[in-house]
Scaffold this motif. Sequence first.
Motif, mmCIF file in Angstrom:
data_model
loop_
_atom_site.group_PDB
_atom_site.id
_atom_site.type_symbol
_atom_site.label_atom_id
_atom_site.label_comp_id
_atom_site.label_asym_id
_atom_site.label_seq_id
_atom_site.Cartn_x
_atom_site.Cartn_y
_atom_site.Cartn_z
ATOM 1 N N ALA A 76 0.842 -1.203 0.000
ATOM 2 C CA ALA A 76 0.000 0.000 0.000
ATOM 3 C C ALA A 76 0.871 1.244 0.000
ATOM 4 N N ASN A 77 2.022 1.186 0.694
ATOM 5 C CA ASN A 77 2.926 2.331 0.725
ATOM 6 C C ASN A 77 3.523 2.596 -0.648
ATOM 7 N N ASP A 78 3.768 1.531 -1.431
ATOM 8 C CA ASP A 78 4.302 1.709 -2.776
ATOM 9 C C ASP A 78 3.320 2.482 -3.649
ATOM 10 N N ARG A 79 2.055 2.258 -3.467
ATOM 11 C CA ARG A 79 1.035 2.960 -4.257
ATOM 12 C C ARG A 79 1.012 4.450 -3.930
ATOM 13 N N ASN A 80 1.478 4.801 -2.756
ATOM 14 C CA ASN A 80 1.457 6.205 -2.331
ATOM 15 C C ASN A 80 2.815 6.890 -2.485
ATOM 16 N N ARG A 81 3.790 6.171 -2.994
ATOM 17 C CA ARG A 81 5.126 6.754 -3.170
ATOM 18 C C ARG A 81 5.097 7.736 -4.342
ATOM 19 N N PRO A 82 5.495 8.973 -4.116
ATOM 20 C CA PRO A 82 5.483 9.963 -5.196
ATOM 21 C C PRO A 82 6.619 9.704 -6.183
ATOM 22 N N LEU A 83 6.243 9.372 -7.417
ATOM 23 C CA LEU A 83 7.235 8.982 -8.410
ATOM 24 C C LEU A 83 7.178 9.803 -9.696
ATOM 25 N N PHE A 84 5.995 10.255 -10.075
ATOM 26 C CA PHE A 84 5.781 10.786 -11.417
ATOM 27 C C PHE A 84 5.670 12.303 -11.421
ATOM 28 N N MET A 85 6.435 12.933 -12.310
ATOM 29 C CA MET A 85 6.284 14.375 -12.500
ATOM 30 C C MET A 85 4.982 14.616 -13.251
ATOM 31 N N ILE A 86 4.527 15.854 -13.274
ATOM 32 C CA ILE A 86 3.213 16.178 -13.799
ATOM 33 C C ILE A 86 3.027 15.736 -15.253
ATOM 34 N N SER A 87 4.059 15.870 -16.071
ATOM 35 C CA SER A 87 3.915 15.491 -17.484
ATOM 36 C C SER A 87 3.686 13.987 -17.623
ATOM 37 N N VAL A 88 4.407 13.192 -16.839
ATOM 38 C CA VAL A 88 4.249 11.738 -16.882
ATOM 39 C C VAL A 88 2.896 11.349 -16.292
ATOM 40 N N ALA A 89 2.534 11.968 -15.173
ATOM 41 C CA ALA A 89 1.243 11.669 -14.537
ATOM 42 C C ALA A 89 0.097 11.993 -15.481
ATOM 43 N N ALA A 90 0.184 13.125 -16.168
ATOM 44 C CA ALA A 90 -0.869 13.515 -17.104
ATOM 45 C C ALA A 90 -0.982 12.499 -18.231
ATOM 46 N N GLU A 91 0.151 12.065 -18.744
ATOM 47 C CA GLU A 91 0.130 11.078 -19.821
ATOM 48 C C GLU A 91 -0.454 9.756 -19.349
ATOM 49 N N LEU A 92 -0.035 9.310 -18.168
ATOM 50 C CA LEU A 92 -0.555 8.042 -17.632
ATOM 51 C C LEU A 92 -2.058 8.099 -17.397
ATOM 52 N N ALA A 93 -2.544 9.259 -16.950
ATOM 53 C CA ALA A 93 -3.971 9.411 -16.654
ATOM 54 C C ALA A 93 -4.780 9.791 -17.891
ATOM 55 N N GLY A 94 -4.092 10.109 -18.974
ATOM 56 C CA GLY A 94 -4.805 10.498 -20.195
ATOM 57 C C GLY A 94 -5.402 11.892 -20.106
ATOM 58 N N LEU A 95 -4.732 12.788 -19.378
ATOM 59 C CA LEU A 95 -5.228 14.149 -19.177
ATOM 60 C C LEU A 95 -4.139 15.154 -19.533
ATOM 61 N N HIS A 96 -4.524 16.393 -19.660
ATOM 62 C CA HIS A 96 -3.576 17.468 -19.930
ATOM 63 C C HIS A 96 -2.969 17.929 -18.599
ATOM 64 N N PRO A 97 -1.687 18.296 -18.581
ATOM 65 C CA PRO A 97 -1.077 18.762 -17.326
ATOM 66 C C PRO A 97 -1.843 19.918 -16.677
ATOM 67 N N GLN A 98 -2.402 20.801 -17.481
ATOM 68 C CA GLN A 98 -3.175 21.913 -16.904
ATOM 69 C C GLN A 98 -4.410 21.403 -16.162
ATOM 70 N N THR A 99 -4.966 20.318 -16.666
ATOM 71 C CA THR A 99 -6.125 19.711 -15.999
ATOM 72 C C THR A 99 -5.721 19.201 -14.617
ATOM 73 N N LEU A 100 -4.527 18.642 -14.515
ATOM 74 C CA LEU A 100 -4.042 18.178 -13.214
ATOM 75 C C LEU A 100 -3.881 19.344 -12.243
ATOM 76 N N ARG A 101 -3.412 20.465 -12.748
ATOM 77 C CA ARG A 101 -3.275 21.646 -11.898
ATOM 78 C C ARG A 101 -4.646 22.123 -11.418
ATOM 79 N N ILE A 102 -5.624 22.099 -12.308
ATOM 80 C CA ILE A 102 -6.988 22.501 -11.936
ATOM 81 C C ILE A 102 -7.527 21.566 -10.861
ATOM 82 N N TYR A 103 -7.333 20.269 -11.062
ATOM 83 C CA TYR A 103 -7.814 19.294 -10.079
ATOM 84 C C TYR A 103 -7.128 19.498 -8.735
ATOM 85 N N GLU A 104 -5.867 19.846 -8.763
ATOM 86 C CA GLU A 104 -5.155 20.123 -7.509
ATOM 87 C C GLU A 104 -5.749 21.364 -6.841
ATOM 88 N N ASN A 105 -5.997 22.417 -7.607
ATOM 89 C CA ASN A 105 -6.589 23.638 -7.049
ATOM 90 C C ASN A 105 -7.969 23.376 -6.452
#
Length: 129
Positions: free
Chosen positions: A2-31
């Motif tokens: 479970a700790n491995d699933r919570n380990r921060p590994l991916f920068m925003i560009s990689v996370a956006a690609e993995l999730a199929g979203l635009h990096p700006q969308t990730l910023r909006i979701y964070e806000n």
Amino acid sequence: MANDRNRPLFMISVAAELAGLHPQTLRIYENKGLVSPQRSAGNTRLYSQADIDRLELIGQLTAEGINLAGVMRIIDLQNRLEAREEQVEGLRRRIGRLEGRLHEMRLREQATALVRSSSQAIRLWKLDG
């Protein structure tokens, strides 16, 4: 694991690609508080696999026409459900331990009753003898 699933590994560009979203969308979701990536020492957003999974869920829900307020409510309810499930599991473990202790206490009671009845039988036998 479970700790491995919570380990921060991916920068925003990689996370956006993995999730199929635009990096700006990730910023909006964070806000909006829908996702909370951790930050590196250089203040770079770092996303975990759990964050990616959440982003994928948000993407699926919004693709189905659910607005962000609805998504926030769904995620809140999902978090509450998970917390209750953990609580129930903890209570089940506690019940199991208590049932074990109760079983031990009953066995001791039975053993004590047997010893008492044996002692009484021996005293009566000695009196008769």
